[in-house]
Design a protein around this motif. Structure first.
Motif, PDB file in Angstrom:
ATOM      1  N   GLU A   1       0.817  -1.222   0.000  1.00  0.00           N
ATOM      2  CA  GLU A   1       0.000   0.000   0.000  1.00  0.00           C
ATOM      3  C   GLU A   1       0.849   1.270   0.000  1.00  0.00           C
ATOM      4  O   GLU A   1       0.323   2.353  -0.264  1.00  0.00           O
ATOM      5  CB  GLU A   1      -0.921   0.029   1.226  1.00  0.00           C
ATOM      6  CG  GLU A   1      -1.908  -1.115   1.292  1.00  0.00           C
ATOM      7  CD  GLU A   1      -2.919  -1.062   0.152  1.00  0.00           C
ATOM      8  OE1 GLU A   1      -3.492   0.022  -0.094  1.00  0.00           O
ATOM      9  OE2 GLU A   1      -3.120  -2.112  -0.500  1.00  0.00           O
TER      10      GLU A   1
ATOM     11  N   TRP B   1       6.642   8.019  -0.323  1.00  0.00           N
ATOM     12  CA  TRP B   1       6.070   8.108   1.033  1.00  0.00           C
ATOM     13  C   TRP B   1       7.161   8.067   2.109  1.00  0.00           C
ATOM     14  O   TRP B   1       8.159   7.353   1.974  1.00  0.00           O
ATOM     15  CB  TRP B   1       5.088   6.951   1.272  1.00  0.00           C
ATOM     16  CG  TRP B   1       3.673   7.287   0.902  1.00  0.00           C
ATOM     17  CD1 TRP B   1       3.254   8.309   0.108  1.00  0.00           C
ATOM     18  CD2 TRP B   1       2.500   6.573   1.310  1.00  0.00           C
ATOM     19  NE1 TRP B   1       1.879   8.285   0.002  1.00  0.00           N
ATOM     20  CE2 TRP B   1       1.385   7.245   0.718  1.00  0.00           C
ATOM     21  CE3 TRP B   1       2.260   5.452   2.102  1.00  0.00           C
ATOM     22  CZ2 TRP B   1       0.069   6.810   0.921  1.00  0.00           C
ATOM     23  CZ3 TRP B   1       0.950   5.023   2.292  1.00  0.00           C
ATOM     24  CH2 TRP B   1      -0.125   5.703   1.714  1.00  0.00           C
TER      25      TRP B   1
ATOM     26  N   ASP C   1       3.673   9.894   6.045  1.00  0.00           N
ATOM     27  CA  ASP C   1       2.545   9.459   5.222  1.00  0.00           C
ATOM     28  C   ASP C   1       1.823   8.280   5.836  1.00  0.00           C
ATOM     29  O   ASP C   1       0.605   8.182   5.754  1.00  0.00           O
ATOM     30  CB  ASP C   1       3.044   9.117   3.807  1.00  0.00           C
ATOM     31  CG  ASP C   1       3.501  10.366   3.077  1.00  0.00           C
ATOM     32  OD1 ASP C   1       2.627  11.183   2.731  1.00  0.00           O
ATOM     33  OD2 ASP C   1       4.722  10.548   2.889  1.00  0.00           O
ATOM     34  N   VAL C   2       2.603   7.352   6.403  1.00  0.00           N
ATOM     35  CA  VAL C   2       1.955   6.217   7.061  1.00  0.00           C
ATOM     36  C   VAL C   2       2.812   5.735   8.225  1.00  0.00           C
ATOM     37  O   VAL C   2       4.040   5.745   8.150  1.00  0.00           O
ATOM     38  CB  VAL C   2       1.693   5.045   6.081  1.00  0.00           C
ATOM     39  CG1 VAL C   2       2.989   4.446   5.548  1.00  0.00           C
ATOM     40  CG2 VAL C   2       0.855   3.955   6.731  1.00  0.00           C
TER      41      VAL C   2
ATOM     42  N   LYS D   1      -0.518  10.629   8.449  1.00  0.00           N
ATOM     43  CA  LYS D   1      -1.645  10.745   7.512  1.00  0.00           C
ATOM     44  C   LYS D   1      -2.452   9.445   7.442  1.00  0.00           C
ATOM     45  O   LYS D   1      -3.659   9.474   7.252  1.00  0.00           O
ATOM     46  CB  LYS D   1      -1.114  11.100   6.126  1.00  0.00           C
ATOM     47  CG  LYS D   1      -0.628  12.534   6.017  1.00  0.00           C
ATOM     48  CD  LYS D   1      -0.156  12.829   4.605  1.00  0.00           C
ATOM     49  CE  LYS D   1       0.575  14.163   4.566  1.00  0.00           C
ATOM     50  NZ  LYS D   1       1.551  14.212   3.464  1.00  0.00           N
ATOM     51  N   HIS D   2      -1.775   8.311   7.527  1.00  0.00           N
ATOM     52  CA  HIS D   2      -2.448   7.014   7.556  1.00  0.00           C
ATOM     53  C   HIS D   2      -1.914   6.203   8.727  1.00  0.00           C
ATOM     54  O   HIS D   2      -0.716   6.256   9.017  1.00  0.00           O
ATOM     55  CB  HIS D   2      -2.188   6.225   6.269  1.00  0.00           C
ATOM     56  CG  HIS D   2      -2.682   6.897   5.028  1.00  0.00           C
ATOM     57  ND1 HIS D   2      -1.914   7.769   4.297  1.00  0.00           N
ATOM     58  CD2 HIS D   2      -3.878   6.834   4.399  1.00  0.00           C
ATOM     59  CE1 HIS D   2      -2.605   8.216   3.264  1.00  0.00           C
ATOM     60  NE2 HIS D   2      -3.814   7.673   3.297  1.00  0.00           N
TER      61      HIS D   2
ATOM     62  N   PHE E   1      -1.812   2.278   9.856  1.00  0.00           N
ATOM     63  CA  PHE E   1      -2.059   0.867   9.567  1.00  0.00           C
ATOM     64  C   PHE E   1      -1.639   0.055  10.790  1.00  0.00           C
ATOM     65  O   PHE E   1      -0.653   0.397  11.451  1.00  0.00           O
ATOM     66  CB  PHE E   1      -1.223   0.372   8.376  1.00  0.00           C
ATOM     67  CG  PHE E   1      -1.518   1.034   7.052  1.00  0.00           C
ATOM     68  CD1 PHE E   1      -2.613   1.870   6.858  1.00  0.00           C
ATOM     69  CD2 PHE E   1      -0.664   0.796   5.963  1.00  0.00           C
ATOM     70  CE1 PHE E   1      -2.864   2.462   5.623  1.00  0.00           C
ATOM     71  CE2 PHE E   1      -0.902   1.392   4.727  1.00  0.00           C
ATOM     72  CZ  PHE E   1      -2.003   2.229   4.549  1.00  0.00           C
TER      73      PHE E   1
ATOM     74  N   ASP F   1      -6.852   3.233   9.648  1.00  0.00           N
ATOM     75  CA  ASP F   1      -7.376   3.077   8.288  1.00  0.00           C
ATOM     76  C   ASP F   1      -7.459   1.614   7.879  1.00  0.00           C
ATOM     77  O   ASP F   1      -8.439   1.187   7.286  1.00  0.00           O
ATOM     78  CB  ASP F   1      -6.451   3.802   7.296  1.00  0.00           C
ATOM     79  CG  ASP F   1      -6.327   5.271   7.615  1.00  0.00           C
ATOM     80  OD1 ASP F   1      -7.321   5.978   7.429  1.00  0.00           O
ATOM     81  OD2 ASP F   1      -5.255   5.698   8.083  1.00  0.00           O
ATOM     82  N   LEU F   2      -6.370   0.875   8.141  1.00  0.00           N
ATOM     83  CA  LEU F   2      -6.229  -0.467   7.597  1.00  0.00           C
ATOM     84  C   LEU F   2      -5.643  -1.379   8.664  1.00  0.00           C
ATOM     85  O   LEU F   2      -4.769  -0.954   9.432  1.00  0.00           O
ATOM     86  CB  LEU F   2      -5.270  -0.377   6.404  1.00  0.00           C
ATOM     87  CG  LEU F   2      -5.415  -1.311   5.208  1.00  0.00           C
ATOM     88  CD1 LEU F   2      -6.831  -1.272   4.636  1.00  0.00           C
ATOM     89  CD2 LEU F   2      -4.379  -0.922   4.141  1.00  0.00           C
TER      90      LEU F   2
ATOM     91  N   GLU G   1     -10.571  -3.054   6.562  1.00  0.00           N
ATOM     92  CA  GLU G   1     -10.556  -1.603   6.421  1.00  0.00           C
ATOM     93  C   GLU G   1     -11.562  -1.004   7.394  1.00  0.00           C
ATOM     94  O   GLU G   1     -12.671  -1.531   7.553  1.00  0.00           O
ATOM     95  CB  GLU G   1     -10.917  -1.218   4.981  1.00  0.00           C
ATOM     96  CG  GLU G   1     -10.793   0.278   4.720  1.00  0.00           C
ATOM     97  CD  GLU G   1     -11.218   0.686   3.305  1.00  0.00           C
ATOM     98  OE1 GLU G   1     -11.220   1.897   3.045  1.00  0.00           O
ATOM     99  OE2 GLU G   1     -11.552  -0.198   2.490  1.00  0.00           O
TER     100      GLU G   1
ATOM    101  N   THR H   1     -14.106   1.676   7.886  1.00  0.00           N
ATOM    102  CA  THR H   1     -14.894   2.576   7.039  1.00  0.00           C
ATOM    103  C   THR H   1     -15.876   3.345   7.931  1.00  0.00           C
ATOM    104  O   THR H   1     -16.075   2.987   9.098  1.00  0.00           O
ATOM    105  CB  THR H   1     -15.703   1.779   6.001  1.00  0.00           C
ATOM    106  OG1 THR H   1     -16.794   1.127   6.678  1.00  0.00           O
ATOM    107  CG2 THR H   1     -14.844   0.728   5.296  1.00  0.00           C
TER     108      THR H   1
END
Lengths: 225, 255
Positions: free
Chosen positions: A20, A25, A103-104, A142-143, A145, A174-175, A184, A186
């Motif tokens: 991903e 990133w 970014d993650v 930002k993300h 996981f 997020d994940l 995920e 949601t």
């Protein structure tokens, strides 16, 4: 689980989330399972690994006997530097995190809830805790996981309706990759996106402690090359 | 010429540290840890200390016999720790700190790592407090002041000034200008800037004043008060590769 289904290995879990990552990133990997993400072959993508101790742009682990004793990643492992590397002190390193330059972040977790809350710093009944950089990363990357086991050693679900132990951050995940599949978070809740080979939807549902949104088609977890 | 900042021994450098001091220790996972100063302080014996550091030990790559905050804890010198880790990260791991903490013999303040670094930076920058998004919505924020900026909630955190900073550096000149190498920098300059008195253990021979180009100084000498050159092993403590640790431990046991 009576059939002893284990699902994905830890490396397969980390390979799947590493897929991903996008070109360019800046990535921060938590200690434990997530460090395996750096073993993934990113091909032409440039991924810049950031560590809490101020190392930006570190590369693979060093071999025994060739360690630079002044250089470790956030897990204390001796690493190499890529050509683009730079080093800052701890306050600047967390300035990078809080100002949204990561970014993650991939973190380990004890529990994740269907609303995106997660817990990874304090086990049930423990006095004190081990936060490290997790709260800063979880609040600001930002993300977010998570790479974690589907169930506890006693077989209890780690994917739950609401966290039962103190949370690290609220509504940020997020994940989630577990040994059973890719999930995920949601706005409607937790969705099963991919399933580990050899596992049935019923096995995943039975080991998940919250409502699971299951689309008509759930493909197997994508594997490296 | 003012008084020299170069001290002949670690014992001399820590001799006057009083009971009840708040001391910040640099280092992250062994790298940049003031190992020799930990040993000197454990021998000096000051009590009732508040110790600020990322954790209470050096991480898994620390030689098992190397001095860490655990030496001070075992010696009943520590009243309180302020750290980002106050419990082991694995159930199988045991911390000396935890034995004392669980019995109520030591107090602890658990702080997210970025907040810990920023509290030190703020103290060194003349900022009494700041707002951060870290720990909002968690147990750590319960009952504390938060404020919304641009629609997002932030937690108020206060600066953390220190009486003393114990740090480790790669190079120094006689004025106290310092350079760190690789990830050795970590908390070290922040601890120094937050402290009234900074004591440095230096890896290379201390250079004449001016030998470090001003553009290359990581921490200006105005933040540095005392320096000691680390003797070579086995007299001085140095991080080692695993294969070298076994040999050094044998040498130390024979001493």
């Amino acid at each position: 689980m009576s059939d002893g289904a284990k699902g994905l290995t830890r490396q397969q879990m980390c390979d799947r989330v590493a897929m991903e990552f996008q070109d360019g990133w800046v990535v921060n990997l938590g200690i434990g399972i997530p460090t395996l993400c750096s073993n993934f072959n990113f091909g032409d993508k440039q991924i810049i690994f950031h560590a809490e101790n101020g190392v930006i742009g570190y590369g693979p682990l060093t071999g025994a006997g060739r360690e630079d004793l002044h250089l470790v990643n956030a897990g204390g492992q001796h690493v190499t530097l890529n050509p683009e590397a730079a080093i800052v002190h701890h306050a600047d390193s967390f300035g990078i995190i809080r100002s949204g330059r990561i970014d993650v972040t991939v973190l380990g977790a004890y529990e994740v809830a269907e609303n995106g809350d997660f817990a990874n710093w304090k086990m049930a009944g423990q006095k004190g805790g081990g936060i490290g950089g997790a709260m800063d990363l979880a609040a600001c990357a930002k993300h977010v996981f998570l790479a974690m086991e589907q169930v506890t050693r006693r077989g209890q679900p780690r994917l739950v309706e609401r966290c039962t132990i103190p949370v690290t951050a609220r509504g940020v995940v997020d994940l989630v990759i577990t040994n059973y599949g890719l999930f995920e978070i949601t706005p409607e809740g937790m969705a099963l996106r991919e399933i580990a080979p050899g596992l049935s939807i019923d096995q995943v549902r039975a080991t998940t402690g919250c409502n699971l949104l299951i689309p008509d088609e759930v493909p197997p977890v994508r594997m490296r090359g | 010429m003012s008084k020299s900042k170069i001290y002949p021994s670690f014992a001399d450098a820590v001799a006057d540290i009083p009971d009840g001091s708040t001391i910040g220790f640099g280092g992250f996972a062994v790298v940049g840890m003031p190992i020799n100063l930990y040993e000197a302080l454990s021998k000096q014996g000051a009590k009732g200390l508040t110790c600020v550091s990322n954790g209470t030990r050096g991480g898994s790559t620390m030689p098992s016999d190397a001095p860490t905050m655990e030496w001070l804890i075992r010696n009943d010198q520590v009243k309180k720790v302020i750290c980002s880790f106050t419990a082991p990260t694995r159930a199988s791991q045991k911390l000396v700190f935890s034995e004392y903490y669980e019995k109520g013999l030591i107090d602890a303040e658990l702080v997210p790592q970025g907040t810990l670094a920023e509290r030190m930076r703020a103290a060194g920058a003349g900022i009494p407090a700041f707002y951060t998004p870290a720990a909002v919505g968690t147990e750590l924020a319960e009952g504390r002041e938060t404020r919304v900026f641009n629609g997002r909630e932030y937690l108020l955190e206060e600066a953390l000034p220190l009486d003393y900073a114990f740090i480790r550096a790669y190079q120094a000149d006689a004025f106290g200008n310092l350079r760190f190498r690789r990830s050795q920098r970590n908390f070290n300059p922040l601890m120094a800037m937050a402290a009234r008195v900074t004591i440095v253990e230096v890896e290379e021979d201390i250079l004449p004043v001016g030998a470090i180009d001003p553009d290359d100084v990581h921490l200006p000498g105005i933040f540095v008060h005392r320096m000691v050159k680390i003797p070579p092993p086995p007299e001085g403590w140095w991080p080692q590769r695993p294969a070298e640790i076994a040999k050094l431990e044998a040498d130390r046991n024979a001493r």
